[in-house]
Scaffold this motif. Sequence first.
Motif, PDB file in Angstrom:
ATOM      1  N   CYS A   3       0.504  -1.234  -0.195  1.00  0.00           N
ATOM      2  CA  CYS A   3       0.035  -0.097   0.013  1.00  0.00           C
ATOM      3  C   CYS A   3       0.876   1.213   0.024  1.00  0.00           C
ATOM      4  CB  CYS A   3      -0.935  -0.135   1.185  1.00  0.00           C
ATOM      5  SG  CYS A   3      -0.053   0.151   2.595  1.00  0.00           S
ATOM      6  N   GLU A   4       0.169   2.254  -0.204  1.00  0.00           N
ATOM      7  CA  GLU A   4       1.068   3.560  -0.130  1.00  0.00           C
ATOM      8  C   GLU A   4       1.706   3.798   1.205  1.00  0.00           C
ATOM      9  OE1 GLU A   4       2.754   7.055  -0.953  1.00  0.00           O
ATOM     10  OE2 GLU A   4       1.832   5.554  -2.488  1.00  0.00           O
ATOM     11  N   GLY A   5       1.042   3.330   2.320  1.00  0.00           N
ATOM     12  CA  GLY A   5       1.947   3.420   3.667  1.00  0.00           C
ATOM     13  C   GLY A   5       3.216   2.799   3.538  1.00  0.00           C
ATOM     14  N   VAL A   6       3.342   1.514   3.165  1.00  0.00           N
ATOM     15  CA  VAL A   6       4.539   0.548   3.010  1.00  0.00           C
ATOM     16  C   VAL A   6       5.474   1.334   2.082  1.00  0.00           C
ATOM     17  CG1 VAL A   6       5.438  -1.427   2.260  1.00  0.00           C
ATOM     18  CG2 VAL A   6       3.422  -1.522   3.390  1.00  0.00           C
ATOM     19  N   LEU A   7       4.929   1.817   1.121  1.00  0.00           N
ATOM     20  CA  LEU A   7       6.101   2.415   0.057  1.00  0.00           C
ATOM     21  C   LEU A   7       6.564   3.661   0.504  1.00  0.00           C
ATOM     22  CD1 LEU A   7       4.143   2.014  -3.465  1.00  0.00           C
ATOM     23  CD2 LEU A   7       6.021   0.611  -2.456  1.00  0.00           C
ATOM     24  N   ASP A   8       5.627   4.582   1.292  1.00  0.00           N
ATOM     25  CA  ASP A   8       6.368   5.584   1.768  1.00  0.00           C
ATOM     26  C   ASP A   8       7.387   5.162   3.000  1.00  0.00           C
ATOM     27  OD1 ASP A   8       6.304   8.579   3.004  1.00  0.00           O
ATOM     28  OD2 ASP A   8       5.581   7.425   4.608  1.00  0.00           O
TER      29      ASP A   8
END
Length: 243
Positions: free
Chosen positions: A168-173
């Motif tokens: 998810c975007e959180g992991v990529l962040d």
Amino acid sequence: MGELALSLIGTGNAFAPGGLCWNGFVANGSVLFEAPPQALMALNRLGIGVDDIETVVISHHHGDHFLGLPFLLLQWKYLGRTRPVRIVGPRDTEAIARQVCERTYPTVFDSPVAIEWVEARAGEGLQLGALRLEPVEVKHDTKLVANFGYHAELGGRRFAYTGDSALCEGVLDLARGAEVLVSECSSRADRHDTHMNLVDDMPAVRAAMGAEAELVLTHIDAGVDTGGLARTRVAEDFATYRF
Ligand SMILES: [Zn+2]
């Protein structure tokens, strides 16, 4: 800029595949990420002073990340700790810990050890002594109050931890900012909408990281390997990695 030492108190997913301990790690001997059921045993086995733990950081309230907390509280109450301890986690972390302990170790909070409970909120940075934390919302169990990964800074080093999450975007962040990323990788190729796997997800996580950054896979199934990814290692129970 100092060394960053990560000691794995466990590397398995919730099913303890192949006899792996449940996932968690200690940063620089003082910050415990997750309190899996065997946390106290694993700290003792690693020779890490349980009383040297200054902060416990919980990503979410699943039992494999949380149910070791009563044993730590027990140790701290009865075996001489006097310094306070800080416990960081999603909303209701204290309430859930009290509910569990009321039925298992009813007097454990009647203790000389002061506990500072710190509620993690997505995007709100926390300066906790020498530790800087920023909780990041990730995609896991929507029935829980929250699921977090964390950006962390300790001793001048930046690392991150995904907690449990699907890609998810959180992991990529989390992946983008870290010198070292400790990432869940719950299976090799099996797909789940609450977890990541090696084959489909780790290449995207690795690609989001800096070329010099190190990826440490944990919360694994027994068959997970590095998949040929650069600067990637599969964590082992009771190992310490120095960066
Ligand atoms: Zn979980």
